[in-house]
Motif scaffolding. Structure first.
Motif, PDB file in Angstrom:
ATOM      1  N   ASP A 141       0.839  -1.210   0.000  1.00  0.00           N
ATOM      2  CA  ASP A 141       0.000   0.000   0.000  1.00  0.00           C
ATOM      3  C   ASP A 141       0.870   1.254   0.000  1.00  0.00           C
ATOM      4  N   TRP A 142       1.937   1.227   0.820  1.00  0.00           N
ATOM      5  CA  TRP A 142       2.815   2.391   0.918  1.00  0.00           C
ATOM      6  C   TRP A 142       3.534   2.683  -0.396  1.00  0.00           C
ATOM      7  N   ILE A 143       4.130   1.667  -1.006  1.00  0.00           N
ATOM      8  CA  ILE A 143       4.945   1.926  -2.191  1.00  0.00           C
ATOM      9  C   ILE A 143       4.082   2.334  -3.380  1.00  0.00           C
ATOM     10  N   GLU A 144       2.847   1.854  -3.425  1.00  0.00           N
ATOM     11  CA  GLU A 144       1.951   2.265  -4.513  1.00  0.00           C
ATOM     12  C   GLU A 144       1.560   3.732  -4.381  1.00  0.00           C
ATOM     13  N   LYS A 145       1.634   4.261  -3.151  1.00  0.00           N
ATOM     14  CA  LYS A 145       1.339   5.676  -2.928  1.00  0.00           C
ATOM     15  C   LYS A 145       2.593   6.544  -2.965  1.00  0.00           C
ATOM     16  N   ALA A 146       3.696   6.032  -2.414  1.00  0.00           N
ATOM     17  CA  ALA A 146       4.920   6.830  -2.296  1.00  0.00           C
ATOM     18  C   ALA A 146       5.801   6.756  -3.529  1.00  0.00           C
ATOM     19  N   MET A 147       5.846   5.608  -4.188  1.00  0.00           N
ATOM     20  CA  MET A 147       6.692   5.410  -5.363  1.00  0.00           C
ATOM     21  C   MET A 147       5.916   4.661  -6.440  1.00  0.00           C
ATOM     22  N   PRO A 148       4.822   5.213  -6.922  1.00  0.00           N
ATOM     23  CA  PRO A 148       3.972   4.480  -7.871  1.00  0.00           C
ATOM     24  C   PRO A 148       4.680   4.080  -9.155  1.00  0.00           C
ATOM     25  N   ASP A 149       5.672   4.859  -9.581  1.00  0.00           N
ATOM     26  CA  ASP A 149       6.370   4.574 -10.824  1.00  0.00           C
ATOM     27  C   ASP A 149       7.264   3.336 -10.750  1.00  0.00           C
ATOM     28  N   LYS A 150       7.693   2.975  -9.540  1.00  0.00           N
ATOM     29  CA  LYS A 150       8.566   1.814  -9.417  1.00  0.00           C
ATOM     30  C   LYS A 150       7.987   0.714  -8.533  1.00  0.00           C
ATOM     31  N   ALA A 151       6.742   0.838  -8.127  1.00  0.00           N
ATOM     32  CA  ALA A 151       6.134  -0.112  -7.195  1.00  0.00           C
ATOM     33  C   ALA A 151       6.191  -1.543  -7.713  1.00  0.00           C
ATOM     34  N   SER A 152       5.776  -1.747  -8.933  1.00  0.00           N
ATOM     35  CA  SER A 152       5.722  -3.096  -9.491  1.00  0.00           C
ATOM     36  C   SER A 152       7.117  -3.713  -9.576  1.00  0.00           C
ATOM     37  N   LYS A 153       8.080  -2.931 -10.016  1.00  0.00           N
ATOM     38  CA  LYS A 153       9.455  -3.415 -10.144  1.00  0.00           C
ATOM     39  C   LYS A 153      10.022  -3.832  -8.791  1.00  0.00           C
ATOM     40  N   VAL A 154       9.857  -2.994  -7.799  1.00  0.00           N
ATOM     41  CA  VAL A 154      10.410  -3.283  -6.474  1.00  0.00           C
ATOM     42  C   VAL A 154       9.758  -4.521  -5.872  1.00  0.00           C
ATOM     43  N   LEU A 155       8.437  -4.601  -5.928  1.00  0.00           N
ATOM     44  CA  LEU A 155       7.732  -5.745  -5.347  1.00  0.00           C
ATOM     45  C   LEU A 155       8.133  -7.048  -6.023  1.00  0.00           C
ATOM     46  N   ASN A 156       8.287  -7.002  -7.338  1.00  0.00           N
ATOM     47  CA  ASN A 156       8.685  -8.220  -8.066  1.00  0.00           C
ATOM     48  C   ASN A 156      10.115  -8.636  -7.740  1.00  0.00           C
ATOM     49  N   GLN A 157      11.000  -7.663  -7.539  1.00  0.00           N
ATOM     50  CA  GLN A 157      12.379  -8.004  -7.192  1.00  0.00           C
ATOM     51  C   GLN A 157      12.476  -8.538  -5.767  1.00  0.00           C
ATOM     52  N   HIS A 178      12.745 -14.179  -2.567  1.00  0.00           N
ATOM     53  CA  HIS A 178      12.098 -15.057  -1.585  1.00  0.00           C
ATOM     54  C   HIS A 178      11.188 -16.080  -2.253  1.00  0.00           C
ATOM     55  N   GLY A 179      11.659 -16.659  -3.330  1.00  0.00           N
ATOM     56  CA  GLY A 179      10.921 -17.748  -3.962  1.00  0.00           C
ATOM     57  C   GLY A 179       9.567 -17.364  -4.505  1.00  0.00           C
ATOM     58  N   GLY A 180       9.415 -16.106  -4.936  1.00  0.00           N
ATOM     59  CA  GLY A 180       8.168 -15.678  -5.556  1.00  0.00           C
ATOM     60  C   GLY A 180       7.134 -15.113  -4.605  1.00  0.00           C
ATOM     61  N   THR A 181       7.525 -14.878  -3.354  1.00  0.00           N
ATOM     62  CA  THR A 181       6.582 -14.338  -2.369  1.00  0.00           C
ATOM     63  C   THR A 181       7.239 -13.225  -1.572  1.00  0.00           C
ATOM     64  N   LEU A 182       6.429 -12.336  -1.001  1.00  0.00           N
ATOM     65  CA  LEU A 182       6.951 -11.294  -0.127  1.00  0.00           C
ATOM     66  C   LEU A 182       7.284 -11.847   1.252  1.00  0.00           C
ATOM     67  N   ASN A 183       6.716 -12.999   1.564  1.00  0.00           N
ATOM     68  CA  ASN A 183       6.803 -13.583   2.898  1.00  0.00           C
ATOM     69  C   ASN A 183       7.875 -14.662   2.947  1.00  0.00           C
ATOM     70  N   GLU A 184       8.785 -14.569   3.916  1.00  0.00           N
ATOM     71  CA  GLU A 184       9.847 -15.575   4.058  1.00  0.00           C
ATOM     72  C   GLU A 184      10.118 -15.823   5.530  1.00  0.00           C
ATOM     73  N   SER A 185       9.921 -17.061   5.980  1.00  0.00           N
ATOM     74  CA  SER A 185      10.061 -17.381   7.404  1.00  0.00           C
ATOM     75  C   SER A 185      11.131 -18.426   7.698  1.00  0.00           C
ATOM     76  N   ARG A 186      11.761 -18.981   6.695  1.00  0.00           N
ATOM     77  CA  ARG A 186      12.718 -20.060   6.933  1.00  0.00           C
ATOM     78  C   ARG A 186      14.004 -19.531   7.572  1.00  0.00           C
ATOM     79  N   PHE A 187      14.368 -20.137   8.710  1.00  0.00           N
ATOM     80  CA  PHE A 187      15.630 -19.779   9.352  1.00  0.00           C
ATOM     81  C   PHE A 187      16.783 -20.051   8.390  1.00  0.00           C
ATOM     82  N   GLY A 188      17.764 -19.169   8.422  1.00  0.00           N
ATOM     83  CA  GLY A 188      18.935 -19.341   7.571  1.00  0.00           C
ATOM     84  C   GLY A 188      18.771 -18.747   6.186  1.00  0.00           C
ATOM     85  N   VAL A 189      17.524 -18.509   5.777  1.00  0.00           N
ATOM     86  CA  VAL A 189      17.252 -17.980   4.436  1.00  0.00           C
ATOM     87  C   VAL A 189      16.539 -16.641   4.509  1.00  0.00           C
TER      88      VAL A 189
END
Length: 356
Positions: A276-292, A297-308
Motif C-alpha cells: 500500500d505504501w509503495i503504490e502511494k509513495a513510489m507508484p512509478d517503481k512499485a511493481s518493479k520493487v515488489l517483483n524483485q 524469496h521464492g516468488g513471495t513477499l513472505n519468508e520465514s525459513r531460518f537461515g534464508v
C-alpha cells in the motif's frame, strides 16, 4: 500521490489484526459528520500507554539474528519504518501492525527494576543483552521517559555487557554512561543506515534521525572508544540496493568497525502495508520493487525459513551478497568488532565486590 501521504508516518493505514474477530472501519457517514462539524476524523497523534510486564529480558530463539537475549523498553515504534518486521508483534497486544504500531506506544516504566532483578538473580550468567531486539530503544519516546538511559545505568552498576541497536542520534545523549561501559569492553553499538538519500530516508523511515546525524553519531561514538557496527539494513532491491558501496564507504570513513546487512522480508501484515505504501509513495517503481523482492524469496513477499529469511535467494540476493563482500574487502580489511566482556559481572552481582 506523495502529497497524500500521512505526515510523519510510514504505514498509511491500519490493517486487520489477525487475532481479533472484529474490525475497525471508518464509515463515510462518520467522515461526513466530521467534515460538517469541522473536526478531524484522524488526528494522527501519538499516544503513550504504560504497561506492566513481569519480565523484561527475552530469550531469542532465532538462530540467524545474532543475539541470545533482548530487552525492549517500548512496544511499538514512532520511527515509522514501513518495512519493520516488528510491526507484527503489535498484534499480540491487540493493536494493528499499521498506524497503531507508530501511534500507540506501550511504555514499560518498570524495565530498569526488572532488569536489575534479572542481573542479580543467582541463576543468571552474564551474556550480552541487546537493547532494541524488536523496537528502537532510542525512539522519540525515550526523550521523555529515559528508560534506556536508566537501563544503561543498571548495566554499568552490575558491570554487565550490553549491545544497542538504533537509528537515532539520541544515543549520544548517553555518551557519559557509554564511555564508562566501554572502559571495560561492556558495550557495542549497531547503527542502522538504509540510504544516503534524505529523500529515500524520509519516505522509508519518516521519524528517524537524518543521514547526516547518523553518520555524525557513528563518528562521535567511535572517537569516544565505543565500538560501532553498521547494519545496512534492510537492503530493498530497486530502492537502496545500488547504494551498498557508497554507504559502506561513508560509514567506514565515519569510524565503523564492521558492517552487516539483511535483505528485506515482508512477513505477515507488513506485506500489505508495504505494498500500500509503495503504490502511494513510489507508484512509478512499485511493481518493479515488489517483483524483485519476491524474486529474493521464492516468488513471495513472505519468508520465514531460518537461515534464508534474512539473506534471500536468487539473482538479486546474490548480487547484494557480492556487493557486501566487495565492500568489506575495500573498506573493512583492518578492523574487527570486539566480543564483549562477560567476566566482570559475577563479582558485582550482589551490589558489592567479592573479597575472594
Amino acid at each position: 500521490m506523495k502529497d497524500d501521504l500521512k505526515k510523519g508516518r510510514g504505514a498509511q493505514k491500519n490493517v486487520h489484526n489477525r487475532f481479533l474477530e472484529g474490525e475497525h472501519e471508518m464509515l463515510d457517514e462518520f467522515l461526513e459528520y466530521c467534515h460538517k462539524e469541522g473536526e478531524e476524523a484522524d488526528t494522527n497523534k501519538t499516544r503513550f500507554l504504560e504497561v506492566f510486564p513481569k519480565t523484561i529480558v527475552n530469550k531469542v530463539t532465532s538462530p540467524d539474528v545474532g543475539m541470545e537475549f533482548s530487552l525492549n523498553p517500548y512496544q511499538g515504534c514512532e520511527h515509522g519504518c514501513v518495512y519493520c518486521y516488528a510491526r507484527n508483534s503489535h498484534e499480540y497486544w491487540g493493536y494493528s501492525a499499521g498506524l497503531d504500531f507508530e501511534r500507540t506506544i506501550l511504555v514499560k516504566k518498570n524495565a530498569p527494576e526488572l532488569l536489575q532483578s534479572k542481573l542479580k538473580s543467582k541463576n543468571w550468567k552474564a551474556t550480552t543483552i541487546v537493547l532494541s531486539g524488536n523496537t528502537d530503544c532510542y525512539q522519540p519516546a525515550e526523550k521523555e521517559f529515559q528508560l534506556t538511559r536508566k537501563c544503561l545505568e543498571v548495566f554499568l552498576k552490575y558491570k554487565h555487557p550490553v549491545g544497542i541497536i538504533t537509528k537515532n542520534a539520541l544515543i549520544t545523549r548517553d555518551l557519559d554512561i557509554l564511555k564508562e561501559l566501554a572502559k571495560d569492553n561492556l558495550v557495542g553499538v549497531s547503527i542502522s543506515v538504509t540510504s544516503l538519500s534524505e529523500k529515500t530516508r524520509r519516505l522509508l523511515e519518516p521519524r528517524t534521525a537524518t543521514i547526516k546525524k547518523r553518520l555524525e553519531t557513528i563518528e562521535t561514538l567511535s572517537k569516544n572508544g565505543i565500538p560501532v557496527n553498521v547494519m545496512l539494513a534492510p537492503i530493498i532491491p530497486g530502492i537502496n540496493s545500488h547504494e551498498i558501496l557508497p554507504m559502506a564507504k561513508a560509514v567506514a570513513d565515519a569510524g565503523a568497525l564492521s558492517i552487516g546487512h539483511t535483505v528485506v522480508r515482508l512477513n505477515g501484515a507488513v506485506g500489505e502495508l508495504f505494498t500500500d505504501w509503495i503504490e502511494k509513495a513510489m507508484p512509478d517503481k512499485a511493481s518493479k520493487v515488489l517483483n524483485q523482492i519476491k524474486a529474493c524469496h521464492g516468488g513471495t513477499l513472505n519468508e520465514s525459513r531460518f537461515g534464508v529469511r534474512m539473506k534471500g535467494e536468487g539473482v538479486f540476493a546474490l548480487q547484494i551478497h557480492a556487493q557486501m563482500q566487495l565492500a568489506r574487502r575495500k573498506f573493512f580489511t583492518d578492523t574487527t568488532f570486539p566480543k564483549l566482556n562477560t567476566s566482570l559481572h559475577e563479582n558485582f552481582k550482589n551490589d558489592q565486590l567479592r573479597l575472594f
